[in-house]
Design a protein around this motif. Sequence first.
Motif, short mmCIF file in Angstrom:
data_model
loop_
_atom_site.label_atom_id
_atom_site.label_comp_id
_atom_site.label_asym_id
_atom_site.label_seq_id
_atom_site.Cartn_x
_atom_site.Cartn_y
_atom_site.Cartn_z
N GLU A 170 0.82 -1.20 0.00
CA GLU A 170 0.00 0.00 0.00
C GLU A 170 0.87 1.27 0.00
N ALA A 171 1.90 1.26 0.87
CA ALA A 171 2.79 2.41 0.96
C ALA A 171 3.51 2.62 -0.37
N GLN A 172 3.96 1.55 -1.00
CA GLN A 172 4.68 1.66 -2.28
C GLN A 172 3.79 2.25 -3.37
N GLU A 173 2.52 1.90 -3.33
CA GLU A 173 1.63 2.36 -4.39
C GLU A 173 1.42 3.87 -4.37
N LYS A 174 1.65 4.47 -3.22
CA LYS A 174 1.51 5.93 -3.13
C LYS A 174 2.67 6.65 -3.83
N ILE A 175 3.78 5.94 -3.95
CA ILE A 175 4.99 6.56 -4.50
C ILE A 175 4.80 6.86 -5.99
N PRO A 176 5.15 8.08 -6.45
CA PRO A 176 4.94 8.41 -7.87
C PRO A 176 5.64 7.40 -8.79
N GLU A 177 4.90 6.96 -9.80
CA GLU A 177 5.42 5.94 -10.72
C GLU A 177 6.70 6.37 -11.42
N GLU A 178 6.81 7.68 -11.67
CA GLU A 178 7.97 8.17 -12.43
C GLU A 178 9.30 7.88 -11.73
N ILE A 179 9.26 7.67 -10.42
CA ILE A 179 10.52 7.37 -9.72
C ILE A 179 11.13 6.08 -10.26
N SER A 180 10.28 5.15 -10.70
CA SER A 180 10.82 3.88 -11.24
C SER A 180 11.62 4.10 -12.52
N VAL A 181 11.35 5.19 -13.23
CA VAL A 181 12.13 5.50 -14.45
C VAL A 181 13.60 5.69 -14.05
N PHE A 182 13.83 6.37 -12.94
CA PHE A 182 15.21 6.60 -12.48
C PHE A 182 15.85 5.29 -12.03
N GLU A 183 15.05 4.47 -11.34
CA GLU A 183 15.59 3.18 -10.88
C GLU A 183 16.01 2.32 -12.07
N ASN A 184 15.20 2.34 -13.13
CA ASN A 184 15.52 1.52 -14.31
C ASN A 184 16.65 2.10 -15.14
N ALA A 185 16.73 3.43 -15.16
CA ALA A 185 17.77 4.09 -15.97
C ALA A 185 19.15 3.97 -15.32
N TYR A 186 19.17 3.90 -13.99
CA TYR A 186 20.46 3.84 -13.26
C TYR A 186 20.44 2.63 -12.33
N PRO A 187 20.51 1.42 -12.91
CA PRO A 187 20.31 0.20 -12.11
C PRO A 187 21.36 -0.03 -11.02
N ASP A 188 22.53 0.60 -11.11
CA ASP A 188 23.54 0.36 -10.07
C ASP A 188 23.34 1.27 -8.85
N ILE A 189 22.40 2.20 -8.95
CA ILE A 189 22.13 3.10 -7.82
C ILE A 189 20.90 2.57 -7.08
N THR A 190 20.99 2.56 -5.75
CA THR A 190 19.84 2.08 -4.96
C THR A 190 19.01 3.29 -4.53
N PHE A 191 17.73 3.22 -4.80
CA PHE A 191 16.81 4.30 -4.44
C PHE A 191 15.89 3.81 -3.32
N LYS A 192 15.82 4.56 -2.24
CA LYS A 192 14.86 4.21 -1.19
C LYS A 192 13.92 5.40 -1.01
N THR A 193 12.66 5.17 -1.31
CA THR A 193 11.69 6.27 -1.29
C THR A 193 10.73 6.11 -0.12
N THR A 194 10.58 7.17 0.65
CA THR A 194 9.61 7.14 1.76
C THR A 194 8.79 8.43 1.75
N TYR A 195 7.55 8.30 2.19
CA TYR A 195 6.67 9.47 2.24
C TYR A 195 6.92 10.22 3.55
N VAL A 196 7.11 11.55 3.44
CA VAL A 196 7.32 12.35 4.65
C VAL A 196 6.09 13.23 4.85
N GLU A 197 5.33 12.89 5.86
CA GLU A 197 4.04 13.55 6.06
C GLU A 197 4.19 15.05 6.31
N SER A 198 5.19 15.42 7.12
CA SER A 198 5.33 16.84 7.50
C SER A 198 5.58 17.72 6.27
N LEU A 199 6.20 17.16 5.23
CA LEU A 199 6.48 17.95 4.02
C LEU A 199 5.49 17.63 2.90
#
Length: 302
Positions: free
Chosen positions: A29-58
């Motif tokens: 459920e949490a992952q589904e909230k994450i904007p899909e476009e972020i996966s474009v970066f993950e796929n374009a730069y496969p050697d970089i690890t991306f960890k995305t979390t939602y920050v409520e205060s911002l």
Amino acid sequence: MKKIFPILVIVFTSCCTCNKNQNKPVEVEAQEKIPEEISVFENAYPDITFKTTYVESLDDYKIEMTVPGKEEKETLYWCEGRLLPEDELKNKDMYWTVLYHYPKEILDPGQMTEEQKEQLKTMSSSQSRRKGPGSPMFFFDAIYNAKTQKTIEPNIEAAVFLGRKTRIHKRIKTPLKNVETKILELSKTDDEVKKFVDGLKSSDAYYWRLIDGTNRKSFHSLGIAIDVIPKRITGEIFWSWAKDHNPSGWMVLPLSKRWLPPLKVISIFESEGFIWGGKWAIWDNMHFEYHPELILHNGINE
Ligand SMILES: [Zn+2]
């Protein structure tokens, strides 16, 4: 060989799906909230690890990136696709999004409307180029270690592209080599491509500098942009030089009056993750830039 990117996409997409299925329902459920476009970066730069979390205060997504060879994690905020550090969020209107429209086909300048022409005139004015919004460089500074000349230079290597000496960021060594191999192979059977290779004066990549008329760093400063300059320039090659000759009509100058690399050369660069500056409205026909995220985002090799 041209199909390299679509194959990668399929592989990574299916990987993501497996991971999702293995996760607990709450995390899905949490992952589904994450904007899909972020996966474009993950796929374009496969050697970089991306960890995305939602920050409520911002009300934004925090992206922590682990870049090979760098101990410290890089943290940026999604900010509707701008990828900004926390202290720049207040200036978000000064930045475009990192992902933007890059067309599959070369646009016919004759199709430009009067309104678009006026927009371009304003956008290209020295006032707007100096003070107006521009590309956010934070993501690229992070992955290429390009905050300062001192941090980037250890990543810059001597290289030869189509027989011309240059300097490039080590991250683009393989894709640029692949471009060269494909062009040389094609030049054995294609006269236009052979003429392009034989007629090349220089291949200029790394150069620490600001974009002409702006306060912003050029992608040449990161060593991921390369200018292929012919010995004989037939027609206009760069919008700003064309503007000097034709202040009101440079933006609609027909393609026949511009110097263009062979279309097959452009496709080869694109097949390895480079975009061509000739497809920008503010055109730079000698210029290629490594942006696998834009190639994927725009489905160029599909
Ligand atoms: Zn350039």
